[in-house]
Design a protein around this motif. Structure first.
Motif: not given
Length: 266
Positions: A90, A94-95, A97-98, A171, A211
Motif C-alpha cells: 500500500n 499510494n505514493y 497515486k499521490k 486503491y 483490485c
C-alpha cells in the motif's frame, strides 16, 4: 511494444524486511545484481519494514549507493509477514497515486531480473503479471488436468512482480480491512501467523486480484504460453506447493528467495 518502453515510464517499487545485518548483506547483493536494470526505471521506490531503527541508516546509505535518487519509505511499525507485506504494498501504491505516477512495477527485494527482460514483446494492457499457482490447487480444483485448468480462465496474480496502471485504479489493499483483521488476529490465543487459516481468502494475492477485477483492467500474462505450460508440468511432476515459484528462473525473472540454493531454469 517492448517492455523497456514501459519500464522507462514506470516506477520500480520494491518491498522487503530488514531484521539483521545478514538481511542487509543479502539486499545489497540483490540490488548490485539488478542495479543496471532498475536504474532504467523513471522512479525507484524502496519500502522497508524494520524491527528497530538500528539498521535504517546503513540501509539508507546502501540504497542511495545503488540508486542515488531513490525514494525511501521506511517503517518500524512491522506487523509481520502478511500484514507487513500488505502495508508496504500500500505504501508504494499510494505514493504513486499521490504523486501522479501512472505506472508501477511492483517488485520485492529478493527478485532477480536479467537484462534480456527489457526486450520482451508485450501487447497493450493495464496489468502485466505472473500467475500464482501450486500443486494443491491443481489437484483439488482440476484433478491435475492441465487442459481443464488452461481452459478455465484461472486468474490469481503473484504480488512479487507485476506492472499496473495505477491511474486506472481506485486503491490496492483496503487499509481499514487490513487494520480490523490485524486487530482480530491480535485478540486470538496462540495465533500461528497464517492469517488465511483464520480468515478465508485473506491474502495479498487476493487483494491484488480484486483490485484488477474491480477496476476492469485489461490483463496480460508475462509468460509465453510454452513457458507457462512447462512451468505447469514442472508443478505437476514435482508436486510443488509453492505458488510464488521460488528459485525458478522464468524468462529472465526469478523469485530468488533462497540465494544459496540452486536455480531451476524453466
Amino acid at each position: 511494444m517492448i517492455l523497456n518502453q514501459l519500464i522507462n515510464q514506470s516506477a520500480y517499487g520494491t518491498i522487503g524486511y530488514i531484521g539483521s545485518e545478514d538481511d542487509l548483506f543479502k539486499v545489497d547483493r540483490y540490488f548490485a545484481h539488478n542495479r543496471e536494470v532498475i536504474n532504467k526505471y523513471a522512479h525507484i521506490i524502496i519500502a522497508t519494514n524494520f524491527d528497530s531503527e538500528k539498521h535504517i541508516n546503513i540501509h539508507n546509505i546502501m540504497c542511495r549507493h545503488h540508486f542515488p535518487n531513490c525514494i525511501l519509505l521506511n517503517s518500524t511499525n512491522n506487523r509481520g509477514h502478511n500484514f507487513g507485506t500488505a502495508d508496504l504494498d500500500n505504501a508504494i501504491f499510494n505514493y504513486c497515486k499521490k504523486n501522479n505516477i501512472e505506472w508501477l512495477c511492483k517488485s520485492a527485494n529478493d527478485m532477480i531480473i536479467h537484462d534480456e527482460l527489457l526486450d520482451k514483446e508485450i501487447g497493450e494492457a493495464d496489468f502485466y503479471y505472473y500467475m500464482s499457482i501450486g500443486y494443491g490447487w491443481l489437484l483439488e480444483k482440476y484433478d491435475l488436468d492441465l487442459d481443464k485448468f488452461l481452459n478455465d480462465n484461472y486468474f490469481y496474480p503473484q504480488t512479487n512482480f507485476y506492472f499496473i496502471n495505477v491511474s486506472k485504479t481506485d486503491y490496492l489493499n483496503d487499509a481499514h480491512y487490513i487494520d480490523e483483521t490485524y486487530k482480530y488476529t491480535k485478540s486470538l490465543d496462540n495465533y500461528n501467523g497464517r492469517v488465511w487459516e483464520y480468515i478465508e481468502s485473506w491474502s495479498c494475492e487476493k487483494f491484488l486480484k480484486d483490485c484488477v477485477e474491480r477496476n476492469n483492467l485489461k490483463t496480460e500474462h508475462l509468460l509465453t504460453d510454452s513457458t507457462y505450460v512447462s512451468l505447469l508440468n514442472f508443478i505437476k511432476d514435482s508436486k510443488s506447493q509453492d505458488p510464488s515459484h521460488k528459485n525458478i528462473m522464468m524468462e529472465n525473472v526469478c523469485h530468488l528467495h533462497f540465494p544459496d540454493q540452486n536455480i531451476l531454469y524453466i
